[in-house]
Scaffold this active site. Sequence first.
Site, PDB file in Angstrom:
ATOM      1  N   GLU A  94      18.140 -42.932  39.112  1.00 17.73           N
ATOM      2  CA  GLU A  94      17.341 -44.044  39.115  1.00 17.73           C
ATOM      3  C   GLU A  94      17.837 -45.469  38.540  1.00 17.73           C
ATOM      4  O   GLU A  94      18.722 -45.189  37.614  1.00 17.73           O
ATOM      5  CB  GLU A  94      15.961 -43.718  38.142  1.00 17.73           C
ATOM      6  CG  GLU A  94      15.274 -42.507  38.653  1.00 17.73           C
ATOM      7  CD  GLU A  94      14.020 -41.653  37.917  1.00 17.73           C
ATOM      8  OE1 GLU A  94      13.006 -41.804  38.612  1.00 17.73           O
ATOM      9  OE2 GLU A  94      14.489 -41.689  36.791  1.00 17.73           O
ATOM     10  N   CYS A 107      18.621 -52.212  34.815  1.00 19.07           N
ATOM     11  CA  CYS A 107      19.120 -50.981  34.353  1.00 19.07           C
ATOM     12  C   CYS A 107      19.782 -50.037  35.414  1.00 19.07           C
ATOM     13  O   CYS A 107      18.872 -49.716  36.066  1.00 19.07           O
ATOM     14  CB  CYS A 107      17.717 -50.585  33.396  1.00 19.07           C
ATOM     15  SG  CYS A 107      18.692 -48.726  32.618  1.00 19.07           S
ATOM     16  N   CYS A 114      24.661 -36.202  33.506  1.00 14.20           N
ATOM     17  CA  CYS A 114      25.580 -36.252  32.536  1.00 14.20           C
ATOM     18  C   CYS A 114      25.992 -35.095  31.587  1.00 14.20           C
ATOM     19  O   CYS A 114      25.311 -34.432  31.324  1.00 14.20           O
ATOM     20  CB  CYS A 114      24.762 -37.307  31.260  1.00 14.20           C
ATOM     21  SG  CYS A 114      25.980 -37.968  30.098  1.00 14.20           S
ATOM     22  N   CYS A 118      23.225 -34.815  25.261  1.00 16.17           N
ATOM     23  CA  CYS A 118      22.187 -35.102  24.085  1.00 16.17           C
ATOM     24  C   CYS A 118      20.997 -34.392  24.108  1.00 16.17           C
ATOM     25  O   CYS A 118      20.557 -34.437  25.142  1.00 16.17           O
ATOM     26  CB  CYS A 118      22.138 -36.632  24.040  1.00 16.17           C
ATOM     27  SG  CYS A 118      23.820 -37.530  23.938  1.00 16.17           S
ATOM     28  N   CYS A 121      17.905 -36.106  25.386  1.00 21.97           N
ATOM     29  CA  CYS A 121      17.990 -37.006  26.416  1.00 21.97           C
ATOM     30  C   CYS A 121      17.880 -36.063  27.949  1.00 21.97           C
ATOM     31  O   CYS A 121      18.453 -35.133  28.127  1.00 21.97           O
ATOM     32  CB  CYS A 121      19.294 -37.669  26.852  1.00 21.97           C
ATOM     33  SG  CYS A 121      19.544 -38.298  28.296  1.00 21.97           S
ATOM     34  N   CYS A 356      13.776 -44.733  29.104  1.00 19.40           N
ATOM     35  CA  CYS A 356      15.276 -44.495  28.715  1.00 19.40           C
ATOM     36  C   CYS A 356      15.108 -42.850  28.222  1.00 19.40           C
ATOM     37  O   CYS A 356      14.435 -42.284  27.915  1.00 19.40           O
ATOM     38  CB  CYS A 356      15.581 -44.902  27.341  1.00 19.40           C
ATOM     39  SG  CYS A 356      15.332 -46.665  27.227  1.00 19.40           S
TER      40      CYS A 356
HETATM   41  N1  SAH Z   1      25.200 -42.731  28.370  1.00 17.62           N
HETATM   42  C1  SAH Z   1      24.926 -43.736  27.677  1.00 17.62           C
HETATM   43  C2  SAH Z   1      24.128 -44.818  28.632  1.00 17.62           C
HETATM   44  C3  SAH Z   1      22.719 -44.045  28.964  1.00 17.62           C
HETATM   45  S1  SAH Z   1      21.351 -43.645  28.002  1.00 17.62           S
HETATM   46  C4  SAH Z   1      24.532 -43.727  26.433  1.00 17.62           C
HETATM   47  O1  SAH Z   1      24.116 -42.539  25.819  1.00 17.62           O
HETATM   48  O2  SAH Z   1      24.627 -44.784  25.597  1.00 17.62           O
HETATM   49  C5  SAH Z   1      20.706 -45.179  27.381  1.00 17.62           C
HETATM   50  C6  SAH Z   1      20.022 -45.062  26.207  1.00 17.62           C
HETATM   51  O3  SAH Z   1      18.978 -44.425  26.069  1.00 17.62           O
HETATM   52  C7  SAH Z   1      20.891 -44.513  25.104  1.00 17.62           C
HETATM   53  O4  SAH Z   1      21.035 -45.449  23.794  1.00 17.62           O
HETATM   54  C8  SAH Z   1      20.208 -43.273  24.750  1.00 17.62           C
HETATM   55  O5  SAH Z   1      20.708 -42.596  23.638  1.00 17.62           O
HETATM   56  C9  SAH Z   1      18.619 -43.532  25.233  1.00 17.62           C
HETATM   57  N2  SAH Z   1      17.884 -42.385  25.449  1.00 17.62           N
HETATM   58  C10 SAH Z   1      18.358 -41.301  26.042  1.00 17.62           C
HETATM   59  N3  SAH Z   1      17.463 -40.173  25.967  1.00 17.62           N
HETATM   60  C11 SAH Z   1      16.361 -41.035  25.395  1.00 17.62           C
HETATM   61  C12 SAH Z   1      14.999 -40.739  25.337  1.00 17.62           C
HETATM   62  N4  SAH Z   1      14.277 -39.314  25.592  1.00 17.62           N
HETATM   63  N5  SAH Z   1      14.281 -41.461  24.567  1.00 17.62           N
HETATM   64  C13 SAH Z   1      14.424 -42.459  24.125  1.00 17.62           C
HETATM   65  N6  SAH Z   1      15.846 -43.151  24.587  1.00 17.62           N
HETATM   66  C14 SAH Z   1      16.734 -42.327  25.038  1.00 17.62           C
HETATM   67 FE1  SF4 Z   2      24.544 -38.695  28.509  1.00 16.48          FE
HETATM   68 FE2  SF4 Z   2      21.754 -39.309  27.907  1.00 16.48          FE
HETATM   69 FE3  SF4 Z   2      23.677 -38.714  26.213  1.00 16.48          FE
HETATM   70 FE4  SF4 Z   2      23.621 -40.907  27.417  1.00 16.48          FE
HETATM   71  S1  SF4 Z   2      21.975 -40.163  25.937  1.00 16.48           S
HETATM   72  S2  SF4 Z   2      25.414 -39.874  26.900  1.00 16.48           S
HETATM   73  S3  SF4 Z   2      22.990 -40.375  29.623  1.00 16.48           S
HETATM   74  S4  SF4 Z   2      23.202 -37.148  27.839  1.00 16.48           S
END
Ligand code: SAH
Ligand code: SF4
Length: 388
Positions: A94, A107, A114, A118, A121, A356
Amino acid sequence: MNSPRINLLDLDAEAMKAYIVGLHEKPFRAKQLLNWVHQRGVGNIALMSDLAKGFRQTLSEQAEVCALPVLNEALATDGTRKWLLDVGGSNAVEMVFIPEDDRGTLCISSQAGCAVNCSFCATGYQGFSRNLTTGEMIGQLWFAEHHLRADPNAIKRIEEYPTPGYVHEGRVVSNVVFMGMGEPLLNYDNVLPALRLMLDDHAYGLSRRRVTLSTSGVVPMMDRLAQDCPVALAVSLHAPNDALRDQLVPLNKKYPLKELLAACERYLPYAPRDFITFEYCMLNEVNDQDAQARELVQLLKGIRCKINLIPFNPFPESGLTRSSPQRIFAFSNILQEAGMIATVRKTRGDDIAAACGQLAGDIIDRTKVRERTVDAALGEQIVQWLER
Ligand code: SAH
Ligand code: SF4
Protein backbone atom coordinates in the site's frame (compact mmCIF):
# COMPACT_ATOMS: atom_id res chain seq x y z
CA MET A 1 14.28 -16.40 -26.76
CA ASN A 2 13.46 -12.75 -26.01
CA SER A 3 15.25 -11.32 -23.01
CA PRO A 4 13.02 -9.50 -20.52
CA ARG A 5 12.43 -5.82 -21.16
CA ILE A 6 14.38 -3.17 -19.30
CA ASN A 7 12.13 -1.21 -16.97
CA LEU A 8 13.20 2.41 -17.36
CA LEU A 9 11.90 3.08 -13.84
CA ASP A 10 14.67 0.84 -12.51
CA LEU A 11 17.42 3.14 -13.80
CA ASP A 12 18.84 6.10 -11.91
CA ALA A 13 20.78 8.76 -13.84
CA GLU A 14 24.00 6.79 -13.90
CA ALA A 15 22.37 3.52 -14.90
CA MET A 16 20.32 5.30 -17.55
CA LYS A 17 23.48 6.80 -19.02
CA ALA A 18 25.20 3.43 -19.09
CA TYR A 19 22.18 1.92 -20.82
CA ILE A 20 21.97 4.70 -23.40
CA VAL A 21 25.69 4.62 -24.15
CA GLY A 22 25.37 0.86 -24.57
CA LEU A 23 22.86 1.59 -27.32
CA HIS A 24 25.47 3.83 -29.01
CA GLU A 25 23.48 6.98 -28.28
CA LYS A 26 24.80 10.26 -26.93
CA PRO A 27 24.92 10.34 -23.10
CA PHE A 28 22.68 13.44 -22.88
CA ARG A 29 19.81 11.33 -24.17
CA ALA A 30 19.72 9.80 -20.69
CA LYS A 31 18.62 13.14 -19.25
CA GLN A 32 16.00 13.50 -21.94
CA LEU A 33 14.67 10.07 -21.09
CA LEU A 34 14.58 10.76 -17.35
CA ASN A 35 12.76 13.95 -18.11
CA TRP A 36 10.14 12.24 -20.26
CA VAL A 37 9.53 9.48 -17.79
CA HIS A 38 9.72 11.19 -14.43
CA GLN A 39 8.99 14.85 -15.02
CA ARG A 40 6.40 14.49 -17.71
CA GLY A 41 5.11 11.13 -16.60
CA VAL A 42 5.12 9.66 -20.10
CA GLY A 43 5.15 5.89 -20.10
CA ASN A 44 4.71 5.36 -23.82
CA ILE A 45 8.11 5.53 -25.51
CA ALA A 46 6.53 6.27 -28.89
CA LEU A 47 5.32 9.63 -27.54
CA MET A 48 8.79 10.86 -26.60
CA SER A 49 8.83 13.21 -29.53
CA ASP A 50 12.30 14.75 -29.31
CA LEU A 51 13.99 11.36 -29.57
CA ALA A 52 14.85 10.16 -33.08
CA LYS A 53 12.34 7.69 -34.50
CA GLY A 54 14.92 4.95 -34.88
CA PHE A 55 15.98 5.33 -31.27
CA ARG A 56 12.39 5.26 -30.10
CA GLN A 57 11.88 2.12 -32.13
CA THR A 58 14.86 0.39 -30.51
CA LEU A 59 13.78 1.52 -27.08
CA SER A 60 10.22 0.37 -27.61
CA GLU A 61 11.51 -3.09 -28.52
CA GLN A 62 13.77 -3.42 -25.49
CA ALA A 63 12.38 -1.25 -22.75
CA GLU A 64 9.21 -0.19 -21.01
CA VAL A 65 7.95 1.97 -18.19
CA CYS A 66 6.24 -0.34 -15.79
CA ALA A 67 4.87 0.55 -12.33
CA LEU A 68 2.98 -1.78 -9.99
CA PRO A 69 -0.64 -2.26 -11.07
CA VAL A 70 -3.19 -0.42 -8.92
CA LEU A 71 -5.83 -2.71 -7.46
CA ASN A 72 -7.77 -0.16 -5.52
CA GLU A 73 -7.85 3.52 -4.64
CA ALA A 74 -9.56 4.84 -1.53
CA LEU A 75 -10.18 8.48 -0.73
CA ALA A 76 -10.79 9.67 2.83
CA THR A 77 -12.94 12.64 3.63
CA ASP A 78 -9.86 14.63 4.67
CA GLY A 79 -8.30 14.14 1.23
CA THR A 80 -5.92 11.33 2.26
CA ARG A 81 -5.69 8.67 -0.42
CA LYS A 82 -4.58 5.08 -0.21
CA TRP A 83 -3.70 2.86 -3.10
CA LEU A 84 -3.39 -0.89 -3.03
CA LEU A 85 -0.71 -2.15 -5.42
CA ASP A 86 -0.40 -5.64 -6.82
CA VAL A 87 3.03 -7.22 -6.27
CA GLY A 88 2.04 -10.63 -7.65
CA GLY A 89 1.72 -13.93 -5.84
CA SER A 90 -1.61 -12.80 -4.36
CA ASN A 91 0.25 -10.14 -2.43
CA ALA A 92 -0.21 -6.40 -2.31
CA VAL A 93 1.49 -3.35 -0.85
CA GLU A 94 0.00 0.00 0.00
CA MET A 95 0.95 3.61 -0.41
CA VAL A 96 -0.71 6.65 1.07
CA PHE A 97 -0.90 10.30 -0.02
CA ILE A 98 -1.52 12.90 2.66
CA PRO A 99 -2.37 16.44 1.52
CA GLU A 100 -1.70 19.23 3.98
CA ASP A 101 -1.89 22.96 3.68
CA ASP A 102 1.76 23.42 2.78
CA ARG A 103 2.83 20.04 1.42
CA GLY A 104 1.72 16.77 -0.10
CA THR A 105 3.36 13.73 1.46
CA LEU A 106 3.56 10.33 -0.18
CA CYS A 107 4.19 7.36 2.10
CA ILE A 108 5.67 4.51 0.09
CA SER A 109 6.40 0.83 0.70
CA SER A 110 9.83 -0.75 0.23
CA GLN A 111 9.05 -4.44 0.70
CA ALA A 112 6.07 -6.75 0.47
CA GLY A 113 5.81 -7.74 4.12
CA CYS A 114 8.72 -7.34 6.51
CA ALA A 115 11.13 -9.74 8.20
CA VAL A 116 11.82 -7.59 11.27
CA ASN A 117 8.57 -8.72 12.85
CA CYS A 118 7.93 -5.95 15.35
CA SER A 119 5.23 -7.05 17.76
CA PHE A 120 3.03 -3.97 17.20
CA CYS A 121 3.14 -3.95 13.37
CA ALA A 122 0.68 -5.64 11.06
CA THR A 123 3.22 -5.69 8.22
CA GLY A 124 5.65 -7.56 10.44
CA TYR A 125 2.93 -9.95 11.49
CA GLN A 126 2.30 -11.01 7.91
CA GLY A 127 5.96 -12.00 7.43
CA PHE A 128 8.34 -11.22 4.60
CA SER A 129 7.32 -11.79 1.03
CA ARG A 130 9.85 -10.01 -1.17
CA ASN A 131 11.89 -6.89 -1.78
CA LEU A 132 10.45 -4.30 -4.11
CA THR A 133 12.61 -3.34 -7.08
CA THR A 134 13.81 0.23 -7.62
CA GLY A 135 11.19 0.61 -10.34
CA GLU A 136 8.45 -0.63 -8.06
CA MET A 137 9.41 1.96 -5.45
CA ILE A 138 10.00 4.95 -7.71
CA GLY A 139 6.96 3.78 -9.67
CA GLN A 140 4.86 4.61 -6.59
CA LEU A 141 5.99 8.23 -6.78
CA TRP A 142 5.75 8.22 -10.57
CA PHE A 143 2.19 6.98 -10.46
CA ALA A 144 0.97 9.14 -7.58
CA GLU A 145 2.51 12.34 -8.89
CA HIS A 146 1.21 12.02 -12.42
CA HIS A 147 -2.09 10.45 -11.52
CA LEU A 148 -2.88 13.29 -9.14
CA ARG A 149 -1.64 15.90 -11.60
CA ALA A 150 -3.73 14.53 -14.42
CA ASP A 151 -6.93 13.76 -12.58
CA PRO A 152 -9.07 16.90 -12.52
CA ASN A 153 -11.15 15.42 -9.72
CA ALA A 154 -8.07 14.71 -7.70
CA ILE A 155 -6.83 18.25 -8.14
CA LYS A 156 -10.26 19.53 -7.25
CA ARG A 157 -10.21 17.42 -4.10
CA ILE A 158 -6.69 18.55 -3.35
CA GLU A 159 -7.85 22.13 -3.58
CA GLU A 160 -10.70 21.40 -1.26
CA TYR A 161 -8.52 19.69 1.31
CA PRO A 162 -7.47 21.41 3.31
CA THR A 163 -6.56 24.64 1.53
CA PRO A 164 -5.94 25.49 -2.07
CA GLY A 165 -2.51 26.14 -3.36
CA TYR A 166 -0.30 23.57 -1.76
CA VAL A 167 0.43 22.26 -5.21
CA HIS A 168 3.96 23.64 -5.53
CA GLU A 169 5.13 24.67 -8.97
CA GLY A 170 2.81 22.16 -10.53
CA ARG A 171 4.16 19.43 -8.28
CA VAL A 172 1.70 17.49 -6.21
CA VAL A 173 4.00 15.31 -4.11
CA SER A 174 6.38 17.59 -2.22
CA ASN A 175 7.60 15.06 0.38
CA VAL A 176 8.24 11.33 0.34
CA VAL A 177 8.51 9.12 3.41
CA PHE A 178 9.57 5.46 3.46
CA MET A 179 7.06 4.59 6.14
CA GLY A 180 4.78 2.20 4.34
CA MET A 181 5.39 -1.51 4.37
CA GLY A 182 8.86 -2.95 4.80
CA GLU A 183 12.25 -2.11 6.22
CA PRO A 184 13.96 0.06 3.57
CA LEU A 185 17.48 -0.54 4.86
CA LEU A 186 17.02 -4.28 4.40
CA ASN A 187 16.43 -3.55 0.71
CA TYR A 188 19.28 -1.10 0.42
CA ASP A 189 20.53 -1.89 -3.07
CA ASN A 190 17.13 -1.17 -4.57
CA VAL A 191 16.28 1.73 -2.27
CA LEU A 192 19.44 3.69 -3.06
CA PRO A 193 18.75 4.29 -6.79
CA ALA A 194 15.14 5.13 -5.91
CA LEU A 195 16.38 7.78 -3.45
CA ARG A 196 18.75 9.14 -6.06
CA LEU A 197 15.92 9.49 -8.56
CA MET A 198 13.80 11.32 -6.00
CA LEU A 199 16.59 13.87 -5.57
CA ASP A 200 17.67 14.05 -9.23
CA ASP A 201 16.81 17.35 -10.91
CA HIS A 202 16.00 15.53 -14.12
CA ALA A 203 13.56 13.30 -12.27
CA TYR A 204 11.72 14.64 -9.16
CA GLY A 205 14.20 17.18 -7.82
CA LEU A 206 13.12 16.85 -4.19
CA SER A 207 15.47 18.23 -1.59
CA ARG A 208 17.08 15.79 0.86
CA ARG A 209 15.07 17.32 3.66
CA ARG A 210 11.87 16.33 1.94
CA VAL A 211 12.73 12.66 1.62
CA THR A 212 12.60 10.73 4.91
CA LEU A 213 13.73 7.17 5.37
CA SER A 214 12.38 5.40 8.44
CA THR A 215 14.31 2.45 9.83
CA SER A 216 13.99 0.02 12.71
CA GLY A 217 17.76 0.39 13.09
CA VAL A 218 19.86 -1.52 10.60
CA VAL A 219 23.08 -0.01 11.89
CA PRO A 220 25.59 -0.83 9.10
CA MET A 221 23.18 0.41 6.46
CA MET A 222 22.64 3.68 8.32
CA ASP A 223 26.37 4.26 7.91
CA ARG A 224 26.20 3.40 4.22
CA LEU A 225 23.27 5.76 3.73
CA ALA A 226 25.20 8.61 5.37
CA GLN A 227 27.89 8.18 2.73
CA ASP A 228 25.77 7.32 -0.31
CA CYS A 229 22.69 9.50 -0.05
CA PRO A 230 22.00 11.16 3.31
CA VAL A 231 18.30 11.95 3.33
CA ALA A 232 16.31 12.80 6.47
CA LEU A 233 16.36 9.90 8.89
CA ALA A 234 13.66 8.63 11.23
CA VAL A 235 14.55 5.84 13.64
CA SER A 236 11.88 3.63 15.17
CA LEU A 237 12.81 3.50 18.83
CA HIS A 238 9.67 2.49 20.78
CA ALA A 239 11.47 1.63 24.01
CA PRO A 240 13.86 3.33 26.45
CA ASN A 241 15.92 0.20 27.22
CA ASP A 242 17.21 -2.95 25.56
CA ALA A 243 15.09 -5.38 27.57
CA LEU A 244 11.86 -3.88 26.27
CA ARG A 245 13.14 -3.04 22.80
CA ASP A 246 14.30 -6.64 22.35
CA GLN A 247 10.66 -7.63 22.72
CA LEU A 248 9.10 -4.93 20.58
CA VAL A 249 11.70 -4.66 17.80
CA PRO A 250 13.50 -8.02 17.56
CA LEU A 251 16.25 -6.42 15.44
CA ASN A 252 17.42 -4.82 18.69
CA LYS A 253 19.04 -8.11 19.67
CA LYS A 254 21.36 -7.68 16.72
CA TYR A 255 21.83 -3.92 16.99
CA PRO A 256 21.19 -2.88 20.59
CA LEU A 257 20.47 0.69 21.67
CA LYS A 258 24.05 1.66 22.35
CA GLU A 259 25.09 0.75 18.81
CA LEU A 260 21.94 2.24 17.33
CA LEU A 261 22.39 5.59 19.06
CA ALA A 262 26.07 5.67 18.15
CA ALA A 263 25.02 5.18 14.51
CA CYS A 264 22.57 8.08 14.88
CA GLU A 265 25.39 10.29 16.16
CA ARG A 266 27.54 9.26 13.19
CA TYR A 267 24.67 10.06 10.82
CA LEU A 268 24.00 13.54 12.18
CA PRO A 269 26.89 15.35 10.46
CA TYR A 270 25.55 14.12 7.12
CA ALA A 271 21.85 14.62 7.84
CA PRO A 272 20.08 17.29 5.78
CA ARG A 273 18.62 18.68 9.00
CA ASP A 274 20.49 18.92 12.24
CA PHE A 275 18.41 16.34 14.07
CA ILE A 276 17.23 12.75 13.90
CA THR A 277 13.58 11.89 14.38
CA PHE A 278 12.82 9.10 16.82
CA GLU A 279 9.48 7.37 16.40
CA TYR A 280 7.89 5.99 19.52
CA CYS A 281 4.68 4.00 19.20
CA MET A 282 2.51 4.52 22.28
CA LEU A 283 1.46 1.12 23.61
CA ASN A 284 -0.85 1.03 26.59
CA GLU A 285 0.99 -0.09 29.74
CA VAL A 286 3.89 -1.41 27.71
CA ASN A 287 6.12 1.58 27.03
CA ASP A 288 4.02 4.58 28.07
CA GLN A 289 4.70 4.99 31.80
CA ASP A 290 6.18 8.09 33.43
CA ALA A 291 9.29 6.21 34.49
CA GLN A 292 9.83 5.11 30.89
CA ALA A 293 9.54 8.71 29.70
CA ARG A 294 12.23 9.67 32.20
CA GLU A 295 14.39 6.77 31.08
CA LEU A 296 13.96 7.95 27.49
CA VAL A 297 15.13 11.43 28.47
CA GLN A 298 18.30 9.93 29.96
CA LEU A 299 18.84 7.69 26.95
CA LEU A 300 18.60 10.48 24.39
CA LYS A 301 20.40 13.14 26.40
CA GLY A 302 22.87 14.94 24.20
CA ILE A 303 21.53 13.65 20.87
CA ARG A 304 19.98 16.29 18.65
CA CYS A 305 16.59 14.80 18.00
CA LYS A 306 12.85 15.13 17.82
CA ILE A 307 10.59 12.50 19.26
CA ASN A 308 7.44 11.64 17.40
CA LEU A 309 4.89 9.85 19.55
CA ILE A 310 2.67 7.64 17.42
CA PRO A 311 -0.62 6.51 18.95
CA PHE A 312 -0.66 2.75 18.34
CA ASN A 313 -2.96 1.58 15.57
CA PRO A 314 -4.38 -1.66 16.88
CA PHE A 315 -4.87 -4.88 14.94
CA PRO A 316 -6.38 -7.96 16.53
CA GLU A 317 -3.41 -10.34 16.43
CA SER A 318 -1.12 -7.97 18.33
CA GLY A 319 -2.94 -8.26 21.65
CA LEU A 320 -1.84 -4.67 22.31
CA THR A 321 -3.87 -1.54 22.89
CA ARG A 322 -3.34 2.16 22.37
CA SER A 323 -2.30 4.49 25.16
CA SER A 324 -5.00 6.91 26.19
CA PRO A 325 -4.72 10.51 25.00
CA GLN A 326 -4.15 11.55 28.62
CA ARG A 327 -1.25 9.10 28.93
CA ILE A 328 0.28 10.29 25.67
CA PHE A 329 -0.06 13.86 26.87
CA ALA A 330 1.57 13.08 30.22
CA PHE A 331 4.40 11.16 28.53
CA SER A 332 5.03 13.95 26.06
CA ASN A 333 4.99 16.51 28.89
CA ILE A 334 7.81 14.75 30.72
CA LEU A 335 9.89 14.82 27.55
CA GLN A 336 9.14 18.46 26.92
CA GLU A 337 9.85 19.51 30.46
CA ALA A 338 13.24 17.90 30.10
CA GLY A 339 13.83 20.16 27.12
CA MET A 340 13.18 17.63 24.36
CA ILE A 341 11.06 18.27 21.29
CA ALA A 342 8.16 15.85 21.28
CA THR A 343 5.20 15.82 18.91
CA VAL A 344 2.20 13.56 18.62
CA ARG A 345 1.46 12.19 15.20
CA LYS A 346 -1.62 13.63 13.59
CA THR A 347 -4.59 11.58 12.63
CA ARG A 348 -5.22 11.44 8.92
CA GLY A 349 -7.28 9.27 6.63
CA ASP A 350 -9.39 8.00 9.52
CA ASP A 351 -12.02 6.46 7.37
CA ILE A 352 -9.80 4.48 5.00
CA ALA A 353 -7.48 2.55 7.33
CA ALA A 354 -4.41 4.35 6.04
CA ALA A 355 -2.66 3.64 9.28
CA CYS A 356 0.99 3.20 10.09
CA GLY A 357 1.60 -0.42 10.80
CA GLN A 358 -1.81 -1.37 9.56
CA LEU A 359 -0.54 -1.45 6.02
CA ALA A 360 -0.68 -5.17 5.66
CA GLY A 361 -1.60 -5.38 1.98
CA ASP A 362 -4.19 -7.72 3.29
CA ILE A 363 -6.10 -8.20 0.09
CA ILE A 364 -5.19 -11.75 -0.71
CA ASP A 365 -8.18 -12.67 -2.81
CA ARG A 366 -7.86 -10.43 -5.82
CA THR A 367 -11.29 -11.29 -7.14
CA LYS A 368 -12.73 -9.48 -4.17
CA VAL A 369 -10.51 -6.47 -4.38
CA ARG A 370 -12.62 -4.31 -6.61
CA GLU A 371 -15.70 -5.06 -4.62
CA ARG A 372 -14.04 -4.13 -1.40
CA THR A 373 -15.70 -1.25 0.30
CA VAL A 374 -13.68 1.31 2.12
CA ASP A 375 -14.45 0.44 5.69
CA ALA A 376 -14.30 2.76 8.61
CA ALA A 377 -11.28 2.11 10.71
CA LEU A 378 -8.66 3.98 12.54
CA GLY A 379 -6.17 5.56 10.26
CA GLU A 380 -3.20 7.58 11.05
CA GLN A 381 -0.38 8.96 9.11
CA ILE A 382 2.78 10.69 9.55
CA VAL A 383 4.28 13.97 8.80
CA GLN A 384 4.37 16.11 11.88
CA TRP A 385 8.14 16.11 11.96
CA LEU A 386 8.34 17.20 8.38
CA GLU A 387 8.32 20.88 9.20
CA ARG A 388 10.55 22.79 6.92
N1 SAH B 1 10.29 -0.47 8.73
C1 SAH B 1 10.47 0.90 8.94
C2 SAH B 1 9.52 1.77 8.15
C3 SAH B 1 8.09 1.32 8.05
S1 SAH B 1 7.14 1.35 9.52
C4 SAH B 1 10.42 1.23 10.42
O1 SAH B 1 10.04 0.36 11.20
O2 SAH B 1 10.79 2.34 10.78
C5 SAH B 1 6.83 3.09 9.71
C6 SAH B 1 6.51 3.52 11.12
O3 SAH B 1 5.23 3.00 11.54
C7 SAH B 1 7.51 3.00 12.14
O4 SAH B 1 7.89 3.98 13.05
C8 SAH B 1 6.73 1.93 12.83
O5 SAH B 1 7.25 1.68 14.09
C9 SAH B 1 5.35 2.49 12.85
N2 SAH B 1 4.33 1.49 13.13
C10 SAH B 1 4.35 0.19 12.80
N3 SAH B 1 3.25 -0.42 13.24
C11 SAH B 1 2.49 0.51 13.86
C12 SAH B 1 1.21 0.48 14.48
N4 SAH B 1 0.49 -0.62 14.55
N5 SAH B 1 0.76 1.64 14.99
C13 SAH B 1 1.48 2.78 14.89
N6 SAH B 1 2.67 2.86 14.30
C14 SAH B 1 3.18 1.73 13.78
FE1 SF4 C 1 9.04 -4.02 9.64
FE2 SF4 C 1 6.81 -3.06 10.74
FE3 SF4 C 1 9.00 -3.36 12.23
FE4 SF4 C 1 8.93 -1.42 10.35
S1 SF4 C 1 7.64 -1.55 12.17
S2 SF4 C 1 10.60 -2.88 10.74
S3 SF4 C 1 7.68 -2.45 8.78
S4 SF4 C 1 7.85 -5.02 11.22
